[in-house]
Write a protein that holds these residues in place. Structure first.
Motif, PDB file in Angstrom:
ATOM      1  N   ASN A   1       0.819  -1.216   0.000  1.00  9.19           N
ATOM      2  CA  ASN A   1       0.000   0.000   0.000  1.00  9.19           C
ATOM      3  C   ASN A   1       0.854   1.268   0.000  1.00  9.19           C
ATOM      4  N   THR A   2       2.076   1.177   0.508  1.00 10.64           N
ATOM      5  CA  THR A   2       2.897   2.373   0.692  1.00 10.64           C
ATOM      6  C   THR A   2       4.042   2.474  -0.310  1.00 10.64           C
ATOM      7  N   LEU A   3       4.067   1.606  -1.300  1.00 12.66           N
ATOM      8  CA  LEU A   3       5.112   1.663  -2.312  1.00 12.66           C
ATOM      9  C   LEU A   3       4.914   2.884  -3.211  1.00 12.66           C
ATOM     10  N   PRO A   4       5.986   3.369  -3.826  1.00 11.42           N
ATOM     11  CA  PRO A   4       5.837   4.475  -4.780  1.00 11.42           C
ATOM     12  C   PRO A   4       4.816   4.156  -5.870  1.00 11.42           C
ATOM     13  N   GLU A   5       4.788   2.887  -6.277  1.00 12.30           N
ATOM     14  CA  GLU A   5       3.763   2.424  -7.212  1.00 12.30           C
ATOM     15  C   GLU A   5       2.908   1.375  -6.502  1.00 12.30           C
ATOM     16  N   PHE A   6       1.711   1.787  -6.064  1.00 10.33           N
ATOM     17  CA  PHE A   6       0.824   0.901  -5.316  1.00 10.33           C
ATOM     18  C   PHE A   6       0.527  -0.365  -6.119  1.00 10.33           C
ATOM     19  N   ILE A   7       0.565  -1.518  -5.427  1.00 11.09           N
ATOM     20  CA  ILE A   7       0.211  -2.791  -6.055  1.00 11.09           C
ATOM     21  C   ILE A   7      -0.839  -3.483  -5.186  1.00 11.09           C
ATOM     22  N   ASN A   8      -1.949  -3.855  -5.787  1.00 10.88           N
ATOM     23  CA  ASN A   8      -3.016  -4.561  -5.094  1.00 10.88           C
ATOM     24  C   ASN A   8      -2.804  -6.059  -5.319  1.00 10.88           C
ATOM     25  N   VAL A   9      -2.378  -6.768  -4.280  1.00  8.91           N
ATOM     26  CA  VAL A   9      -1.870  -8.134  -4.422  1.00  8.91           C
ATOM     27  C   VAL A   9      -2.832  -9.141  -3.799  1.00  8.91           C
ATOM     28  N   SER A  10      -2.997 -10.281  -4.470  1.00 11.66           N
ATOM     29  CA  SER A  10      -3.819 -11.348  -3.885  1.00 11.66           C
ATOM     30  C   SER A  10      -3.007 -12.575  -3.504  1.00 11.66           C
ATOM     31  N   THR A  11      -1.782 -12.703  -4.051  1.00 14.49           N
ATOM     32  CA  THR A  11      -0.883 -13.799  -3.673  1.00 14.49           C
ATOM     33  C   THR A  11       0.549 -13.284  -3.674  1.00 14.49           C
ATOM     34  N   ALA A  12       1.391 -13.882  -2.827  1.00 14.91           N
ATOM     35  CA  ALA A  12       2.810 -13.539  -2.792  1.00 14.91           C
ATOM     36  C   ALA A  12       3.594 -14.748  -2.305  1.00 14.91           C
ATOM     37  N   THR A  13       4.483 -15.252  -3.158  1.00 14.79           N
ATOM     38  CA  THR A  13       5.314 -16.398  -2.807  1.00 14.79           C
ATOM     39  C   THR A  13       6.758 -16.125  -3.224  1.00 14.79           C
ATOM     40  N   ASN A  14       7.676 -16.943  -2.716  1.00 13.43           N
ATOM     41  CA  ASN A  14       9.103 -16.701  -2.863  1.00 13.43           C
ATOM     42  C   ASN A  14       9.590 -17.065  -4.268  1.00 13.43           C
ATOM     43  N   ALA A  15      10.293 -16.144  -4.914  1.00 19.35           N
ATOM     44  CA  ALA A  15      10.899 -16.411  -6.224  1.00 19.35           C
ATOM     45  C   ALA A  15      12.421 -16.398  -6.154  1.00 19.35           C
ATOM     46  N   GLY A  16      13.001 -16.176  -4.954  1.00 19.29           N
ATOM     47  CA  GLY A  16      14.445 -16.153  -4.789  1.00 19.29           C
ATOM     48  C   GLY A  16      15.073 -14.849  -5.269  1.00 19.29           C
ATOM     49  N   ASN A  17      16.315 -14.623  -4.881  1.00 22.48           N
ATOM     50  CA  ASN A  17      17.062 -13.432  -5.301  1.00 22.48           C
ATOM     51  C   ASN A  17      16.311 -12.139  -5.007  1.00 22.48           C
ATOM     52  N   ASN A  18      15.758 -12.041  -3.805  1.00 22.57           N
ATOM     53  CA  ASN A  18      15.021 -10.847  -3.360  1.00 22.57           C
ATOM     54  C   ASN A  18      13.784 -10.564  -4.208  1.00 22.57           C
TER      55      ASN A  18
ATOM     56  N   GLN B   1      -4.771  -8.134 -13.283  1.00 22.35           N
ATOM     57  CA  GLN B   1      -5.022  -9.567 -13.480  1.00 22.35           C
ATOM     58  C   GLN B   1      -3.819 -10.252 -14.130  1.00 22.35           C
ATOM     59  N   GLN B   2      -2.621  -9.909 -13.638  1.00 18.67           N
ATOM     60  CA  GLN B   2      -1.400 -10.471 -14.205  1.00 18.67           C
ATOM     61  C   GLN B   2      -0.468 -10.987 -13.117  1.00 18.67           C
ATOM     62  N   LEU B   3       0.256 -12.045 -13.458  1.00 15.49           N
ATOM     63  CA  LEU B   3       1.327 -12.550 -12.604  1.00 15.49           C
ATOM     64  C   LEU B   3       2.562 -11.690 -12.824  1.00 15.49           C
ATOM     65  N   GLU B   4       3.206 -11.293 -11.734  1.00 16.00           N
ATOM     66  CA  GLU B   4       4.384 -10.438 -11.824  1.00 16.00           C
ATOM     67  C   GLU B   4       5.500 -10.963 -10.922  1.00 16.00           C
ATOM     68  N   LEU B   5       6.722 -10.646 -11.281  1.00 17.69           N
ATOM     69  CA  LEU B   5       7.883 -10.857 -10.414  1.00 17.69           C
ATOM     70  C   LEU B   5       8.251  -9.512  -9.808  1.00 17.69           C
ATOM     71  N   TYR B   6       8.276  -9.463  -8.485  1.00 23.13           N
ATOM     72  CA  TYR B   6       8.553  -8.195  -7.814  1.00 23.13           C
ATOM     73  C   TYR B   6       9.850  -8.306  -7.041  1.00 23.13           C
ATOM     74  N   ASN B   7      10.801  -7.412  -7.336  1.00 18.20           N
ATOM     75  CA  ASN B   7      12.060  -7.332  -6.601  1.00 18.20           C
ATOM     76  C   ASN B   7      11.871  -6.317  -5.475  1.00 18.20           C
ATOM     77  N   TYR B   8      11.802  -6.816  -4.245  1.00 20.70           N
ATOM     78  CA  TYR B   8      11.517  -5.919  -3.122  1.00 20.70           C
ATOM     79  C   TYR B   8      12.751  -5.148  -2.669  1.00 20.70           C
ATOM     80  N   ARG B   9      13.916  -5.498  -3.176  1.00 11.35           N
ATOM     81  CA  ARG B   9      15.106  -4.754  -2.796  1.00 11.35           C
ATOM     82  C   ARG B   9      15.189  -3.435  -3.568  1.00 11.35           C
ATOM     83  N   ASP B  10      14.899  -3.471  -4.865  1.00 10.98           N
ATOM     84  CA  ASP B  10      14.933  -2.234  -5.643  1.00 10.98           C
ATOM     85  C   ASP B  10      13.542  -1.743  -6.039  1.00 10.98           C
ATOM     86  N   GLN B  11      12.494  -2.390  -5.460  1.00  5.69           N
ATOM     87  CA  GLN B  11      11.100  -1.976  -5.681  1.00  5.69           C
ATOM     88  C   GLN B  11      10.772  -1.912  -7.178  1.00  5.69           C
ATOM     89  N   ARG B  12      11.133  -2.977  -7.861  1.00  4.44           N
ATOM     90  CA  ARG B  12      10.881  -3.049  -9.298  1.00  4.44           C
ATOM     91  C   ARG B  12      10.098  -4.316  -9.610  1.00  4.44           C
TER      92      ARG B  12
END
Length: 256
Positions: free
Chosen positions: A105-122, A132-143
């Motif tokens: 909710n507080t990211l520079p680009e808000f993301i409304n998420v329904s699932t979150a699982t580990n993809a490795g490498n941050n 309605q899309q699957l995305e890979l989110y890098n939480y270290r660089d917020q990309r």
């Protein structure tokens, strides 16, 4: 038989894989999460995450975040705990101490998420409700990187590892790799839950359990529970089924 149990009084052979009943252990929990590579068991009870096993007994709770939607233990040193109620991920160490929080909710680009699982490498596998899309989110660089085209239908379940992510909607079950390639797409046929190991899938439909592999033309029905399994967890060597009262463990012998 009155016991909720796979009809594994014999060894079942499926595509060269042998599933054999090993143990049946009582478990009182809201949901069963899984068994890590160190043989520690994880489950949720009364909105609290529990870890029990050789490493000791640990708990984590943050009731203000709401109900625990999912917990990913593929890396037991960095557990991914997701709270859909507050659109938040909490990363835990192996003693269930919080080491990082990601509030979408507080990211520079808000993301409304329904699932979150580990993809490795941050990174996290996330499903963006708004697109309605699957995305890979890098939480270290917020990309974030979009992996899929928009899905039709409601997302029912997601299961992943570092290399692959399977998503189940009302119409389809799809598997993607971390490069964004769609590896397989099959009709869901009323599936309700799924568990992923490499690119093999177990899916549930009521009291029925099916195996879907890359090479199978159609889902392979496995011996049936007397009622719907509550939770699944699949590893290379074991299948765990929680029926709401007992945890059933089955060994998997793969062909040489």
């Amino acid at each position: 038989m009155k016991h909720l149990f796979f009809l594994f009084f014999f060894t079942q052979l499926v595509l060269g894989q042998e599933f054999t009943a090993v143990t049946k252990t009582p478990l009182v929990a809201s949901s069963f999460i899984g068994i890590d590579s160190y043989q520690n068991s994880y489950f949720v009870k009364d909105r609290v995450l529990h870890k029990e096993g050789p490493d000791g007994s640990f708990v984590f709770n943050d009731l203000q975040l709401g109900n625990i939607t999912s917990a990913d233990i593929i890396n037991p040193l960095k557990i991914v705990l997701f709270y859909e109620d507050t659109n938040t991920v909490v990363l835990l160490d192996n003693k269930l101490n919080a080491i990082e929080r990601i509030n979408f909710n507080t990211l520079p680009e808000f993301i409304n998420v329904s699932t979150a699982t580990n993809a490795g490498n941050n990174r996290l596998w996330i499903f963006n409700i708004d697109t309605q899309q699957l995305e890979l989110y890098n939480y270290r660089d917020q990309r974030k990187v979009t992996v899929s085209q928009p899905f039709a239908g409601k997302l029912l379940a997601q299961s992943s590892n570092f290399n692959y992510c399977a998503v189940l909607t009302e119409q389809k079950v799809r598997i993607f790799n971390s490069y964004g390639s769609l590896l397989s797409e099959k009709a869901s046929d009323g599936y309700q839950n799924l568990a992923l190991q490499d690119t093999n899938l177990l899916v549930t439909k009521g009291s029925e359990l099916f195996l879907i592999t890359e090479n199978s033309e159609a889902p392979i029905k496995l011996p049936v529970f007397e009622k719907a399994p509550k939770d699944l967890y699949l590893t290379k060597d074991f299948l765990y089924i929680y029926d709401g009262n007992n945890l059933h463990t089955f060994s998997i012998k793969n062909p040489k």
